[in-house]
Each structure stands twice: as C-alpha cells, then as structure tokens.
Design an enzyme around this catalytic site. Structure first.
Site, PDB file in Angstrom:
ATOM      1  N   ASP A 200       0.893  -1.282   0.101  1.00  0.00           N
ATOM      2  CA  ASP A 200       0.313  -0.038  -0.649  1.00  0.00           C
ATOM      3  C   ASP A 200       1.025   1.118  -0.068  1.00  0.00           C
ATOM      4  O   ASP A 200       1.970   1.466   0.883  1.00  0.00           O
ATOM      5  CB  ASP A 200      -1.059  -0.165   1.244  1.00  0.00           C
ATOM      6  CG  ASP A 200      -1.823   1.126   0.825  1.00  0.00           C
ATOM      7  OD1 ASP A 200      -3.002   1.127   0.135  1.00  0.00           O
ATOM      8  OD2 ASP A 200      -1.946   1.952   2.197  1.00  0.00           O
ATOM      9  N   GLU A 269       1.469  -0.678  -4.920  1.00  0.00           N
ATOM     10  CA  GLU A 269       0.663  -0.171  -5.327  1.00  0.00           C
ATOM     11  C   GLU A 269       0.584   1.662  -5.688  1.00  0.00           C
ATOM     12  O   GLU A 269       0.882   2.757  -4.857  1.00  0.00           O
ATOM     13  CB  GLU A 269      -1.086   0.402  -4.537  1.00  0.00           C
ATOM     14  CG  GLU A 269      -1.760   0.734  -3.872  1.00  0.00           C
ATOM     15  CD  GLU A 269      -2.149   2.252  -3.359  1.00  0.00           C
ATOM     16  OE1 GLU A 269      -1.605   2.309  -2.716  1.00  0.00           O
ATOM     17  OE2 GLU A 269      -3.442   3.032  -3.791  1.00  0.00           O
TER      18      GLU A 269
HETATM   19  C1  NOJ Z   1      -3.855   2.752  -1.175  1.00  0.00           C
HETATM   20  C2  NOJ Z   1      -4.949   1.903   0.038  1.00  0.00           C
HETATM   21  O1  NOJ Z   1      -5.796   1.250  -1.392  1.00  0.00           O
HETATM   22  C3  NOJ Z   1      -6.750   2.780   0.142  1.00  0.00           C
HETATM   23  O2  NOJ Z   1      -7.731   2.297   0.258  1.00  0.00           O
HETATM   24  C4  NOJ Z   1      -6.227   3.735   1.263  1.00  0.00           C
HETATM   25  O3  NOJ Z   1      -6.896   4.100   1.982  1.00  0.00           O
HETATM   26  C5  NOJ Z   1      -5.187   4.401   1.005  1.00  0.00           C
HETATM   27  N1  NOJ Z   1      -3.666   3.939   0.746  1.00  0.00           N
HETATM   28  C6  NOJ Z   1      -4.473   4.582   3.127  1.00  0.00           C
HETATM   29  O4  NOJ Z   1      -3.814   3.289   2.817  1.00  0.00           O
END
Ligand code: NOJ
Length: 562
Positions: A200, A269
């Site tokens: 993430d 991500e």
């Molecule tokens: C990306 C995640 O996909 C999202 O859902 C989240 O709110 C943020 N990162 C913060 O962790």
C-alpha cells in the site's frame, strides 16, 4: 511460457474481506465465510487472491489503519481461521497475497500510543514529529484525504505528519527500529506461507527533509472540492511523495522476500515503473493505473497506453493491468454507457485477459456488480467521505443535500458493498434480517447475483469462466509479445500476441462500437483459426483480409502459418 514465474501467468482476484462472505451472520465478511467460497473461486478459474487488510484495526480507513500487523481483526475471525483459509486456498492451487501498509499505522497502534505519550519516549522517533511554525503547523502540506497533513498533539505540543487521515500517523522510515519491526511482521506472514504482498501507498513513505511549503493554488479545504488532474496532483504532492530512499528500501524488502522459497511476489500500489528497479531487484509487479484513468476506454486510449507503458518498462520487468479496485468506481459503472453495459463488461474482461501482463480483477465484477449510491450520510463508512462532507458543509458552506450528493457519487463505499451471492434477502451475504455493514445493492434481486448466473450459460459469470479457461489454455495469450495492429482504427482494437521461440501467434480483435466493422489486416499470414468469439460464428477459419465484426464482438484466433 514454461520459464514464466507463477505470478506472471496468474490471474489475480482482489477480495475485500469485509464484503465477501459473512460466515458468522454478523453482517461483516470473515475468514470462515471466505473459506467456504474457495470452491467458487476455483470454478471461476482465478489463480491467486489479494486480500485487502484483514488485520486488527479501528477501521477508520476501512482497515488501512492497522493496529496490529501480526494479528487478525476479531470481526474476521482468528489466526487459526486465517491459517485454515490459507491451507484450503493452497489445496485448490490458489495463492494468497496480503496487503502490507508500510507508510502509516493506526493512531491506536501501541507504537503510536507510546510515541505520543511524551517527548522522551523511546518510540518518539518512530513517527514524524515536528514543532509548529508561527502558531500553526510546520508547513502547508495537505493530506491526501483531508485538509492539513499535520495534527497537533496537545499533550506534547508537537505536530505529527499524516499523508492520509489524522488517524493514520506516518511512520518515520529513517529510524532503523521501524524497519526492523516491520520486517519482522513481513517474516511472520511469509513464515506462515503467504505468497506475497500488495504494498500500500509506497510513494508517501518518505517526505522532503527540509519541509518546504507548497505554493498552494487554493486552501486545503477548497482543494477537496475540485478534481485535480494527474499532473496538478503530482505537482501538489511533490514534496510528500517519491522522495530519495524509496528504491533502497524496496530493494531491501525484495532481498528479504527472495530469501523465501516459492517465488513470493511484491505488487506495488503505484504506477511508477521505476519501482521495478533494474527489472529484477525491486517490485515484481507495478499496476498500470494510467490504463484505467480515463472516462472511456477507447481503442485509441488503450493503444496509446500500451505503447508508452510497455516501452517504459525496464528490461525483464513484467506488466500488470487492472481496471478496478476497492478505491474506484466499479468497472461496470465507470465504463458502461447505460445502454450496452453488459456487452462492454465482456469487452473489458477480454481486454484484461488478453493484454500482455498479469491481470487483477476485483471481486464482484464477474457478476456485473455496480456502484451503489447511498441514501444518507449515516450510511457512509468511508471516513474520507464523511470528512469531505463535513468540510463541504461546515467550512465551504455548501447546502447539505448538495454536499451529500457530491460525496455519495464519489465515496469509496459505492464499490465496497456486500457480495451478491444469491436471490435471498441480503443477497446470501448475510442471513435475512441481519444488518450488513454497508447496504446490499438492491440489484441483486434482478439477476446480479452468482446463483442466478451460475445456471445461465449466457451470463456474465459464465463468460468470465470461459474467458479464464481460454487464457489458461492459450499460452500465447499469457506469455506472448504484444504487437498492435491497424493503429488508426477508432472503433476496434486489434493486436497480436506472439509466443517467442514458437510459431504460435494469437490475434485479438475487440470491437468497441455498436456498429459492424469490416476489418482488413495486412499480414503475411492471411488466415486464422477461430479460438473464441462471443458471436455465433459458423466459420472456423477466418480470412484476415476481410473480417466482418459484429457490434461489440470479441475475436480471439490463432494465425495459421503457410
Ligand atoms: C491506498 C489504499 O488502496 C486505500 O484504500 C487507502 O485508503 C490508502 N492507500 C491509505 O492506506
């Protein structure tokens, strides 16, 4: 093809644990529920699942605010339930990838509770603490979710930094103890046998050292009310993202993961191909988000995206495509046109499964789940949306109804509603009468559910199964090189996938229009053997110098040499 790693061949399926299957009838999904649905996934034909966070969490950012990195949230079950799920998934040849949130913890994580207890606490330096400036925060940085990225801690008089919600304080990754603690958590799950991690928010792990102010065009509150395009956003966040140190950190994590047998995988991500490193020393996969960042998926957009993306990858790096996840509007809603949604949903899947790269699907898209527009503020579960509503009404003076309509149309809740398993009240996710954590989309009763589609050979679900089978049985679609054809066609998208070292080449033609198309390919080879069409084609051999496509037709064929 045989030299490819499992994660290059696999089709991944993202499970949103809270909404997948409720095994204990409390209105929230859990591991017993997920375990009971593994056969469904097996039959669907996916090879790996990525689970959004399953850890203990106060759930202020839907689990991306973790309060214990080596636990299981009690609402999802126990560690034993997790192990059972993992074992049962592996029995069915389904790999399991977890979400790993490195940038921040929950404000209720014991590390932060200690860190914020006093200035001299040994964990003080585990987070990003700074003194304020001129009676306010250290600078004017904005949070990705809310106004200022700084929160004053009245007890110690300092501010802490949060790239996301104020309940998600950023860890200080310059502190070696933080790294060590997090790597221990990583090892905990790898030792147990998980197959990798989706990382993430890696871009925000480090911040600019000197804390320079941004030149903000608007106040942080006003910024919440406009949609920034990608370059405006990157400009806005330039001191808060992609700072030096990240590549070393990713290399270190890669080294750790590579100590384990079985080719564990790291999926970033982030769409920055730089996170592939040299191609083989940082992340294995990095999402091609630019593909989905468009109002309409047109042949022109896809072709341009592929040309740039594939050229940008460092040698040896492998592409990774997706059209939806738990943060975006659902594929059905986003790319549908309200008239040909079912046909478009099929085209979009065909695209995912035939482009070069590892595809990630999002749970529910296989039955055509669509966005749910909530009725009122009390139904919101996405704290970022609740916050926006407050800012709109309280700070920008927007009328409540207008503010809610804006928020309801964009909240991430719209794509996180319970999975629609059958026609029963609550769609078989929870027993009838149970209040589910988010409302079930009422369209479950109109055929948008797995049980109804299971028995219908023409359903979207059975189309997914068929396309997944086709991909599995067609090596060129998995490992073949991509070559765009007829680059000026506005209505259809055509390309080849050639399996290096063999004479196998697949032709893929996707007609994105509601009109018939007469297509001429100028190839050395003039014929192709039909492998798949969603239309009733009688002929098994296609003439490539005069191929007539039906509206929204999908053709996959193998070139016939000689
Ligand atoms: C990306 C995640 O996909 C999202 O859902 C989240 O709110 C943020 N990162 C913060 O962790």
């Amino acid at each position: 093809m045989n030299t490819l790693k499992w994660w290059q061949k696999a089709v991944f399926y993202q499970i949103y644990p809270r909404s997948f299957a409720d095994g204990n009838s409390d209105g929230i999904g859990d591991f017993p529920g997920m375990s009971a649905r593994l056969d469904y996934l097996r039959e669907l034909g996916v090879d790996a699942v990525w689970l959004s966070p399953h850890y203990p969490s106060p759930y202020l950012d839907c689990g991306y605010d973790i309060s214990d990195y080596t636990g299981v949230g009690p609402e999802y079950g126990t560690l034993e339930d997790f192990k059972h799920f993992l074992e049962e998934a592996h029995h069915r040849d389904i790999r399991v990838v977890l979400d790993l949130v490195l940038n921040h913890t929950s404000h209720l994580h014991p590390w932060f509770i200690e860190s914020s207890s006093n200035l001299d606490n040994p964990k003080r330096d585990w987070y990003v603490w700074k003194d304020g400036k001129d009676g306010g925060p250290p600078n004017n940085w904005t949070s990705i979710f809310s106004g200022s990225a700084w929160e004053l801690d009245p007890k110690t008089g300092q501010y802490y930094y949060h790239a996301f919600l104020k309940e998600q304080p950023d860890l200080n990754w310059h502190n070696p103890e933080v790294k060590q603690a997090m790597w221990e958590a990583v090892r905990f799950w790898l030792d147990m046998g998980v197959d990798g991690f989706r990382l993430d928010a890696i871009a925000t792990i480090y911040e600019h050292h000197d804390l320079p102010d941004h030149t903000l065009p608007l106040t942080p509150a006003e910024l919440l009310n406009i949609k920034l395009n990608r370059s405006q956003y990157e400009q806005l966040m330039r001191f808060q993202t992609h700072q030096p140190g990240l590549h070393d950190l990713m290399q270190e994590l890669r080294g750790l993961v590579d100590e384990y047998p079985g080719d564990r995988v790291l999926v970033g991500e982030d769409d920055n191909v730089a996170y592939h490193g040299t191609g083989d020393d940082e992340l294995h996969l990095v999402f091609n988000f630019p593909l989905m960042e468009t109002e309409r998926l047109t042949p022109e957009h896809i072709r341009a995206n592929q040309a740039i993306r594939l050229a940008d990858l460092p040698p040896g790096a492998w592409p990774c495509n997706t059209l939806g996840n738990h943060d975006t509007s659902r594929v059905w809603s986003r790319y549908g046109d309200g008239e040909h949604d079912a046909a478009l949903a099929r085209l979009h899947l065909a695209l995912m499964l035939t482009l070069k790269g590892t595809p990630f699907l999002y749970n529910g898209e296989e039955i055509g789940m669509s966005d749910l527009i909530l009725d009122n503020v009390s139904q919101l579960r996405d704290t970022a949306a609740t916050f926006r509503y407050q800012v709109f009404t309280e700070r920008l003076g927007m009328p409540p109804e207008e503010a809610f309509n804006k928020v309801a149309a964009s909240t991430r809740d719209r794509c996180r509603t319970p999975f629609q398993w059958n026609n029963d009240p609550n769609s078989g996710f929870s027993p009838p009468g149970v209040e589910t954590w988010l409302p079930v989309n009422p369209n479950y009763a109109t055929g948008v559910n797995a049980a109804t589609q299971q028995d219908d050979p023409d359903s979207l679900l059975n189309f997914y199964r068929e396309m997944l089978r086709l991909r599995r049985n067609t090596p060129a679609l998995v490992g073949g090189e991509y070559l765009a054809l007829n680059p000026h066609s506005e209505d259809y998208f055509a390309f080849l996938r050639h399996e290096a070292g063999t004479d196998k080449t697949c032709l893929v033609v996707l007609n994105f229009s509601d009109q018939e198309q007469a297509v001429i390919f100028e190839l050395e080879v003039n014929q192709a053997r039909l492998l798949f069409s969603n239309e009733d084609r009688q002929e098994q051999t296609l003439a490539l110098d005069g191929l007539n496509l039906k509206p929204f037709e999908i053709v996959v064929a193998e070139l016939v040499e000689g």
